[in-house]
Write an enzyme that holds these catalytic residues in place. Sequence first.
Site, PDB file in Angstrom:
ATOM      1  N   GLU A  17       0.842  -1.210   0.000  1.00  0.00           N
ATOM      2  CA  GLU A  17       0.000   0.000   0.000  1.00  0.00           C
ATOM      3  C   GLU A  17       0.874   1.255   0.000  1.00  0.00           C
ATOM      4  OE1 GLU A  17      -3.773  -0.039   1.750  1.00  0.00           O
ATOM      5  OE2 GLU A  17      -3.333   1.661   3.051  1.00  0.00           O
ATOM      6  N   THR A  48      -4.026   4.867  -1.402  1.00  0.00           N
ATOM      7  CA  THR A  48      -5.060   5.383  -0.504  1.00  0.00           C
ATOM      8  C   THR A  48      -5.655   6.695  -1.036  1.00  0.00           C
ATOM      9  OG1 THR A  48      -3.535   6.620   0.878  1.00  0.00           O
ATOM     10  CG2 THR A  48      -3.936   4.325   1.504  1.00  0.00           C
ATOM     11  N   ALA A  51      -9.400  11.429   2.281  1.00  0.00           N
ATOM     12  CA  ALA A  51     -10.829  11.726   2.386  1.00  0.00           C
ATOM     13  C   ALA A  51     -11.116  13.217   2.456  1.00  0.00           C
ATOM     14  CB  ALA A  51     -11.412  11.037   3.612  1.00  0.00           C
ATOM     15  N   HIS A  77      -8.251   3.555  -3.905  1.00  0.00           N
ATOM     16  CA  HIS A  77      -9.200   3.740  -2.807  1.00  0.00           C
ATOM     17  C   HIS A  77     -10.112   4.928  -3.118  1.00  0.00           C
ATOM     18  CE1 HIS A  77      -6.720   1.604   0.566  1.00  0.00           C
ATOM     19  NE2 HIS A  77      -6.559   1.017  -0.594  1.00  0.00           N
ATOM     20  N   ARG A 107     -15.996   4.208   3.559  1.00  0.00           N
ATOM     21  CA  ARG A 107     -16.774   5.338   4.057  1.00  0.00           C
ATOM     22  C   ARG A 107     -15.863   6.536   4.301  1.00  0.00           C
ATOM     23  NH1 ARG A 107     -18.794   5.745  10.128  1.00  0.00           N
ATOM     24  NH2 ARG A 107     -16.606   6.325  10.244  1.00  0.00           N
ATOM     25  N   ASP A 109     -13.238   8.379   7.455  1.00  0.00           N
ATOM     26  CA  ASP A 109     -13.517   8.797   8.836  1.00  0.00           C
ATOM     27  C   ASP A 109     -14.418  10.024   8.832  1.00  0.00           C
ATOM     28  OD1 ASP A 109     -12.175   6.818  10.259  1.00  0.00           O
ATOM     29  OD2 ASP A 109     -10.245   7.778   9.877  1.00  0.00           O
ATOM     30  N   TYR A 148     -12.511  -5.226  10.095  1.00  0.00           N
ATOM     31  CA  TYR A 148     -11.805  -4.880  11.342  1.00  0.00           C
ATOM     32  C   TYR A 148     -11.774  -6.059  12.312  1.00  0.00           C
ATOM     33  CZ  TYR A 148     -12.616  -0.393   9.196  1.00  0.00           C
ATOM     34  OH  TYR A 148     -12.624   0.632   8.279  1.00  0.00           O
ATOM     35  N   LYS A 168     -22.595  -5.229   3.653  1.00  0.00           N
ATOM     36  CA  LYS A 168     -21.695  -4.543   2.694  1.00  0.00           C
ATOM     37  C   LYS A 168     -21.191  -5.531   1.648  1.00  0.00           C
ATOM     38  CE  LYS A 168     -17.594  -2.924   4.281  1.00  0.00           C
ATOM     39  NZ  LYS A 168     -16.679  -1.978   4.947  1.00  0.00           N
ATOM     40  N   LYS A 275       7.529   3.386   1.592  1.00  0.00           N
ATOM     41  CA  LYS A 275       8.896   3.084   2.056  1.00  0.00           C
ATOM     42  C   LYS A 275       9.430   1.890   1.261  1.00  0.00           C
ATOM     43  CE  LYS A 275       7.983   4.633   6.767  1.00  0.00           C
ATOM     44  NZ  LYS A 275       7.325   4.109   7.970  1.00  0.00           N
TER      45      LYS A 275
HETATM   46  P1  FAD Z   1     -18.263   1.265   6.990  1.00  0.00           P
HETATM   47  O1  FAD Z   1     -18.200  -0.055   6.341  1.00  0.00           O
HETATM   48  O2  FAD Z   1     -19.365   2.177   6.603  1.00  0.00           O
HETATM   49  O3  FAD Z   1     -18.281   1.030   8.574  1.00  0.00           O
HETATM   50  C1  FAD Z   1     -18.109   2.116   9.475  1.00  0.00           C
HETATM   51  C2  FAD Z   1     -18.907   1.888  10.754  1.00  0.00           C
HETATM   52  O4  FAD Z   1     -20.303   1.955  10.453  1.00  0.00           O
HETATM   53  C3  FAD Z   1     -18.688   0.512  11.379  1.00  0.00           C
HETATM   54  O5  FAD Z   1     -18.783   0.665  12.770  1.00  0.00           O
HETATM   55  C4  FAD Z   1     -19.852  -0.314  10.851  1.00  0.00           C
HETATM   56  O6  FAD Z   1     -20.173  -1.415  11.696  1.00  0.00           O
HETATM   57  C5  FAD Z   1     -20.951   0.735  10.822  1.00  0.00           C
HETATM   58  N1  FAD Z   1     -21.965   0.479   9.794  1.00  0.00           N
HETATM   59  C6  FAD Z   1     -21.771   0.042   8.537  1.00  0.00           C
HETATM   60  N2  FAD Z   1     -22.943  -0.034   7.866  1.00  0.00           N
HETATM   61  C7  FAD Z   1     -23.903   0.385   8.738  1.00  0.00           C
HETATM   62  C8  FAD Z   1     -25.324   0.552   8.650  1.00  0.00           C
HETATM   63  N3  FAD Z   1     -25.986   0.256   7.529  1.00  0.00           N
HETATM   64  N4  FAD Z   1     -25.991   1.016   9.749  1.00  0.00           N
HETATM   65  C9  FAD Z   1     -25.340   1.324  10.902  1.00  0.00           C
HETATM   66  N5  FAD Z   1     -23.990   1.186  11.049  1.00  0.00           N
HETATM   67  C10 FAD Z   1     -23.284   0.722   9.975  1.00  0.00           C
HETATM   68  N6  FAD Z   1      -9.587   6.009   5.079  1.00  0.00           N
HETATM   69  C11 FAD Z   1      -9.340   6.991   4.169  1.00  0.00           C
HETATM   70  O7  FAD Z   1      -9.700   8.142   4.391  1.00  0.00           O
HETATM   71  N7  FAD Z   1      -8.675   6.719   2.985  1.00  0.00           N
HETATM   72  C12 FAD Z   1      -8.268   5.470   2.672  1.00  0.00           C
HETATM   73  O8  FAD Z   1      -7.681   5.264   1.597  1.00  0.00           O
HETATM   74  C13 FAD Z   1      -8.502   4.411   3.600  1.00  0.00           C
HETATM   75  N8  FAD Z   1      -8.127   3.132   3.332  1.00  0.00           N
HETATM   76  C14 FAD Z   1      -8.438   2.134   4.227  1.00  0.00           C
HETATM   77  C15 FAD Z   1      -8.109   0.805   3.897  1.00  0.00           C
HETATM   78  C16 FAD Z   1      -8.392  -0.234   4.784  1.00  0.00           C
HETATM   79  C17 FAD Z   1      -8.041  -1.651   4.418  1.00  0.00           C
HETATM   80  C18 FAD Z   1      -9.003   0.046   6.028  1.00  0.00           C
HETATM   81  C19 FAD Z   1      -9.269  -1.056   7.011  1.00  0.00           C
HETATM   82  C20 FAD Z   1      -9.352   1.344   6.361  1.00  0.00           C
HETATM   83  C21 FAD Z   1      -9.087   2.401   5.454  1.00  0.00           C
HETATM   84  N9  FAD Z   1      -9.447   3.728   5.735  1.00  0.00           N
HETATM   85  C22 FAD Z   1      -9.183   4.735   4.827  1.00  0.00           C
HETATM   86  C23 FAD Z   1     -10.089   4.068   7.003  1.00  0.00           C
HETATM   87  C24 FAD Z   1     -11.640   4.007   6.918  1.00  0.00           C
HETATM   88  O9  FAD Z   1     -12.100   5.027   6.063  1.00  0.00           O
HETATM   89  C25 FAD Z   1     -12.186   4.193   8.326  1.00  0.00           C
HETATM   90  O10 FAD Z   1     -11.858   3.093   9.132  1.00  0.00           O
HETATM   91  C26 FAD Z   1     -13.672   4.540   8.425  1.00  0.00           C
HETATM   92  O11 FAD Z   1     -13.926   4.980   9.763  1.00  0.00           O
HETATM   93  C27 FAD Z   1     -14.634   3.388   8.134  1.00  0.00           C
HETATM   94  O12 FAD Z   1     -14.656   3.083   6.814  1.00  0.00           O
HETATM   95  P2  FAD Z   1     -15.434   1.750   6.295  1.00  0.00           P
HETATM   96  O13 FAD Z   1     -15.359   1.773   4.838  1.00  0.00           O
HETATM   97  O14 FAD Z   1     -14.951   0.561   7.028  1.00  0.00           O
HETATM   98  O15 FAD Z   1     -16.924   2.108   6.802  1.00  0.00           O
END
Ligand code: FAD
Length: 292
Positions: A17, A48, A51, A77, A107, A109, A148, A168, A275
């Site tokens: 990555e 990545t 956001a 991403h 999604r 953060d 997670y 999802k 890196k």
């Molecule tokens: P979601 O899948 O939407 O989940 C987020 C939260 O909402 C979880 O607690 C889930 O249980 C809950 N949830 C999901 N669906 C529902 C629903 N229908 N109703 C109620 N609750 C629900 N961030 C960046 O900004 N840029 C990146 O490039 C990036 N790359 C990443 C790559 C990986 C492999 C990982 C693990 C994370 C990455 N992140 C990145 C961080 C990520 O954006 C955050 O962890 C964010 O807070 C959650 O994103 P998600 O896509 O998992 O969200």
Amino acid sequence: MKIIDLITKSTLSLSFEVFPPKTETSFESVKAATEEIAKLRPAFMSVTYGAGGGTSKYTLDIAKNIKELYGVPTLGHLTCVSSDKETVRQKIEEIKASGIENVMALRGDIPGELEGADRSKWDYRHAIDLVLELKAANPDFCIGGACYPEIHPESANQKEDIKYLKEKVDAGCDFLTTQMFFDNNLLYNFLYKIREAGITVPVIPGIMPITNANQVARAIKLSGSFMPQRFKSLVDKFGSDPLAMKQAGIAYATDQIIDLYANGITDVHVYSMNKPDVAEKIQSNLCDMLGK
Ligand code: FAD
């Protein structure tokens, strides 16, 4: 090449990555670092997405460059939570036009200023909204989702987290990549639970080599990761010696990957974060298993 077609199921395979530059001035240095990593010929590279920020436009530039110059498949991403439909749809059109087939649907953060806001009117509230949008725009996209092993920090409990993860995946994720973790047992436990919940898509574990002590606090904040005593001892001992810490962090990550492979996991994603030396060292530590 679609990532789903690269999952090996037999031999060890690494992907790396990288992240895009934050400013135009650092574009060339980031491009050079990502090219060094591409020369290692990983299974694929993910780029990545910053956001909601100004860095988002560079994700595609870096991904296209790696793909076109080195023939390494790329995973771009994309986040949705702080964007409106028009912006996201435009991004999706740009991805389509670039020929990138793999998209990590995230999604993102929730920005600090929006925490506690009424989310009912937001165009995108969860990653599933973006998965559906991507599928509608191009059913041929190979779509990844985040997962997670130690539950997402906003989730009330693992059962709820896995319930939403299943929704999802059912909406169109072809594979999942995990958040970093430092104790492989957490992953094995998680895999057991999601398989039991009926999630059958490939899960690519994400391994973060911690190469300096400052990364530790950030990693815990990002992922809420549990730090095993063996890992804490290593940071205590080598944290103030940058070269020794780097060597120890790479050895720890290598060890995690060997254990994953020994337990039947063939595809591992390394959070190499621009890196090339770290990516190269991990790859060379595993050269006989990788056949490289
Ligand atoms: P979601 O899948 O939407 O989940 C987020 C939260 O909402 C979880 O607690 C889930 O249980 C809950 N949830 C999901 N669906 C529902 C629903 N229908 N109703 C109620 N609750 C629900 N961030 C960046 O900004 N840029 C990146 O490039 C990036 N790359 C990443 C790559 C990986 C492999 C990982 C693990 C994370 C990455 N992140 C990145 C961080 C990520 O954006 C955050 O962890 C964010 O807070 C959650 O994103 P998600 O896509 O998992 O969200």
